[in-house]
Design an enzyme around this catalytic site. Structure first.
Site, short mmCIF file in Angstrom:
data_model
loop_
_atom_site.label_atom_id
_atom_site.label_comp_id
_atom_site.label_asym_id
_atom_site.label_seq_id
_atom_site.Cartn_x
_atom_site.Cartn_y
_atom_site.Cartn_z
N HIS A 140 -27.26 -32.52 38.99
CA HIS A 140 -26.18 -32.01 38.14
C HIS A 140 -25.63 -33.11 37.24
CE1 HIS A 140 -21.94 -30.12 37.81
NE2 HIS A 140 -22.71 -29.76 36.80
N GLU A 152 -24.61 -35.66 40.18
CA GLU A 152 -24.49 -35.20 41.58
C GLU A 152 -25.89 -34.78 42.03
OE1 GLU A 152 -20.11 -33.00 42.01
OE2 GLU A 152 -21.79 -31.85 41.27
N1 CAA Z 1 -23.36 -36.96 22.74
C1 CAA Z 1 -23.64 -38.27 22.75
N2 CAA Z 1 -22.72 -39.23 22.61
C2 CAA Z 1 -21.45 -38.83 22.43
C3 CAA Z 1 -21.08 -37.48 22.40
C4 CAA Z 1 -22.10 -36.51 22.55
N3 CAA Z 1 -21.84 -35.21 22.54
N4 CAA Z 1 -19.73 -37.41 22.21
C5 CAA Z 1 -19.29 -38.68 22.13
N5 CAA Z 1 -20.32 -39.53 22.27
C6 CAA Z 1 -20.26 -41.01 22.27
C7 CAA Z 1 -19.83 -41.53 20.93
O1 CAA Z 1 -20.97 -41.76 20.11
C8 CAA Z 1 -19.15 -42.83 21.28
O2 CAA Z 1 -20.10 -43.86 21.48
P1 CAA Z 1 -19.79 -45.40 21.04
O3 CAA Z 1 -18.45 -45.74 21.64
O4 CAA Z 1 -20.88 -46.18 21.66
O5 CAA Z 1 -19.76 -45.39 19.57
C9 CAA Z 1 -18.52 -42.56 22.64
O6 CAA Z 1 -19.21 -41.42 23.18
C10 CAA Z 1 -17.05 -42.26 22.52
O7 CAA Z 1 -16.90 -41.15 21.63
P2 CAA Z 1 -15.68 -40.96 20.62
O8 CAA Z 1 -15.13 -42.31 20.23
O9 CAA Z 1 -16.11 -40.04 19.54
O10 CAA Z 1 -14.62 -40.13 21.40
P3 CAA Z 1 -13.92 -40.42 22.78
O11 CAA Z 1 -13.68 -41.86 23.03
O12 CAA Z 1 -12.77 -39.48 22.79
O13 CAA Z 1 -14.98 -39.94 23.84
C11 CAA Z 1 -15.79 -38.27 25.28
C12 CAA Z 1 -15.49 -38.65 23.85
C13 CAA Z 1 -16.90 -39.18 25.82
C14 CAA Z 1 -16.27 -36.82 25.26
C15 CAA Z 1 -14.49 -38.46 26.14
O14 CAA Z 1 -13.42 -37.79 25.54
C16 CAA Z 1 -14.63 -37.99 27.57
O15 CAA Z 1 -15.15 -38.68 28.42
N6 CAA Z 1 -14.14 -36.73 27.85
C17 CAA Z 1 -14.24 -36.14 29.16
C18 CAA Z 1 -15.60 -35.51 29.33
C19 CAA Z 1 -15.76 -34.87 30.68
O16 CAA Z 1 -14.89 -34.83 31.52
N7 CAA Z 1 -16.96 -34.32 30.89
C20 CAA Z 1 -17.28 -33.62 32.10
C21 CAA Z 1 -17.20 -32.15 31.82
S1 CAA Z 1 -17.56 -31.22 33.28
C22 CAA Z 1 -19.19 -31.04 33.25
O17 CAA Z 1 -19.89 -31.38 32.34
C23 CAA Z 1 -19.76 -30.40 34.46
C24 CAA Z 1 -20.01 -28.96 34.42
O18 CAA Z 1 -20.85 -28.54 35.17
C25 CAA Z 1 -19.24 -28.04 33.59
#
Ligand code: CAA
Length: 282
Positions: A140, A152
Site C-alpha cells: 500500500h 504498508e
Molecule cells: N507527484 C510528484 N511529486 C510531487 C507531487 C506529485 N503529485 N506533488 C508534489 N510533489 C513534489 C514537488 O515536486 C516538490 O518537490 P521538490 O521539493 O523536490 O521541488 C515537493 O513534492 C513539495 O511539493 P510542493 O512544494 O508543491 O507542495 P507541498 O510542500 O505543499 O507538498 C505534498 C505537497 C507533498 C502533497 C504535501 O502537502 C503533503 O505531504 N501532503 C499530505 C499528503 C498525504 O497525507 N498523503 C497521504 C494520503 S492518504 C493515501 O494516499 C492513502 C490512501 O489509501 C487513500
C-alpha cells in the site's frame, strides 16, 4: 527470489506513481489499464513529472529518458505471462479486484507474487480468490507516490514469510519506509487518517468553521502539511467514502459512519482535484 519485471494494473494517480518509482529504481514495468488512451496519458504525465525533476537539477536528462523507456504499456492481462510481480492499483471495488486477481492467477508464472495496493479491502479475501493465497500480499503506497515515504506491507492470513521478505526487498529498493501490518479494515494509516478527514467534513457541515479555516487550523495547529479537506480532495472523495464504508461495515461501529456531506459530494460528482471541484475548486 529476484524481482525484475513488474506489471502495474491501473494507470490512475496511484498506479502511475507506482510505475514511476519502480521504473526509476530500474525495474522493467508494464503499465496496464482497460484503455490504451489511459496508459498513454499516464506515461505522458510521468514523463512530464520527470522533466520537471530534470529542470530542477534533481535528475539527469539521460536518467529521465531511461526511466520512461523502462515502462511499456498494456491493455491485455496476457502481457503478465512472464512477470515476477503484479501490483494491482485498480478502482477500489471488491468485485473488480477479486476478478482481476482470479484472472492474473491463471496468467502469471507460478513464482509470481500478486500484490494489491488496496487501501482498505481484505487481503485475505483477495488471496482466497487465487490458487496461490500464500503469494498474495498488500503493498500500500501513499499519494503522491513519488513523494510519500511509506509503504504498508499488508499481510493476509495466508501470506507466507517469503512473500513478505520479497516485498521488503522491493520496498527497500524504492528507498521507502516499510511497516508490516496485519490484515484489518483500513490497515493502520487509513484507519486513523480517514476518520479524521470524515470528522473535518462533519465539523464543516455543522457550520462550526469554514473549509479554509478548518484546513488552516490543522496546518497551523497540528503541523499537518495540508488541511484535512484539501487532503480529501487530493485522495478523491469517492475513495474517502469507499474507505469509510469499509471501516463502518468492517468494524460494525457507528464511530465510522460516513459524513452526510461526503456522501452528497460524491453523489454530485464533486470528487476533488480529479473533477476540478471538491471542498475547494481547482
Ligand atoms: N507527484 C510528484 N511529486 C510531487 C507531487 C506529485 N503529485 N506533488 C508534489 N510533489 C513534489 C514537488 O515536486 C516538490 O518537490 P521538490 O521539493 O523536490 O521541488 C515537493 O513534492 C513539495 O511539493 P510542493 O512544494 O508543491 O507542495 P507541498 O510542500 O505543499 O507538498 C505534498 C505537497 C507533498 C502533497 C504535501 O502537502 C503533503 O505531504 N501532503 C499530505 C499528503 C498525504 O497525507 N498523503 C497521504 C494520503 S492518504 C493515501 O494516499 C492513502 C490512501 O489509501 C487513500
Amino acid at each position: 527470489m529476484s524481482i525484475n519485471k513488474v506489471m502495474v494494473i491501473g494507470s490512475g494517480q496511484m498506479g502511475s506513481g507506482i510505475a514511476q518509482v519502480l521504473a526509476q529504481a530500474g525495474y522493467s514495468v508494464i503499465l496496464n489499464d482497460i484503455k490504451q488512451e489511459f496508459v498513454d496519458g499516464a506515461v505522458a504525465k510521468i514523463s512530464k513529472q520527470l522533466d520537471r525533476s530534470v529542470e530542477k537539477g534533481r535528475l539527469a536528462a539521460a536518467d529521465a529518458e531511461a526511466t520512461v523507456a523502462r515502462i511499456v504499456t498494456s491493455v491485455d492481462y496476457a502481457d503478465a505471462k512472464d512477470v515476477d510481480l503484479v501490483i494491482e492499483a485498480a478502482t477500489e471495488r471488491r468485485d473488480i479486484k477479486l476478478n482481476i486477481f482470479k484472472q492474473l492467477d491463471e496468467i502469471t508464472p507460478a513464482h509470481a507474487i500478486l500484490a494489491s495496493n488496496t487501501s482498505s479491502l481484505s487481503i485475505t479475501e483477495i488471496a482466497a480468490a487465487t490458487n496461490r493465497p500464500n503469494q498474495v500480499v498488500g503493498l500500500h503506497f501513499f499519494n503522491p507516490v513519488p513523494v510519500m515515504k511509506l509503504i504498508e506491507i499488508n499481510i493476509g492470513l495466508t501470506t507466507d514469510e517469503a512473500t513478505v521478505a520479497a516485498m521488503r526487498e522491493v520496498g527497500e529498493s524504492l528507498n521507502k519506509t516499510l511497516v508490516e501490518v496485519k490484515d484489518a479494515p483500513g490497515f493502520v494509516v487509513n484507519r486513523i487518517l480517514i476518520p479524521m478527514i470524515n470528522e473535518a467534513i462533519i465539523v464543516l457541515n455543522e457550520g462550526i468553521s469554514t473549509a479554509a479555516e478548518i484546513d488552516e487550523a490543522m496546518k497551523a495547529g497540528a503541523n499537518h502539511p495540508m488541511g484535512p479537506l484539501a487532503l480529501a480532495d487530493l485522495i478523491g472523495l469517492d475513495t474517502v467514502l469507499a474507505i469509510m464504508n469499509v471501516l463502518y461495515e468492517g468494524y460494525s461501529d457507528s464511530k465510522y459512519r460516513p459524513a452526510q456531506l461526503l456522501k452528497k459530494k460524491v453523489e454530485a460528482g464533486h470528487l476533488g482535484r480529479k473533477t476540478g471541484q471538491g471542498f475547494f475548486e481547482y
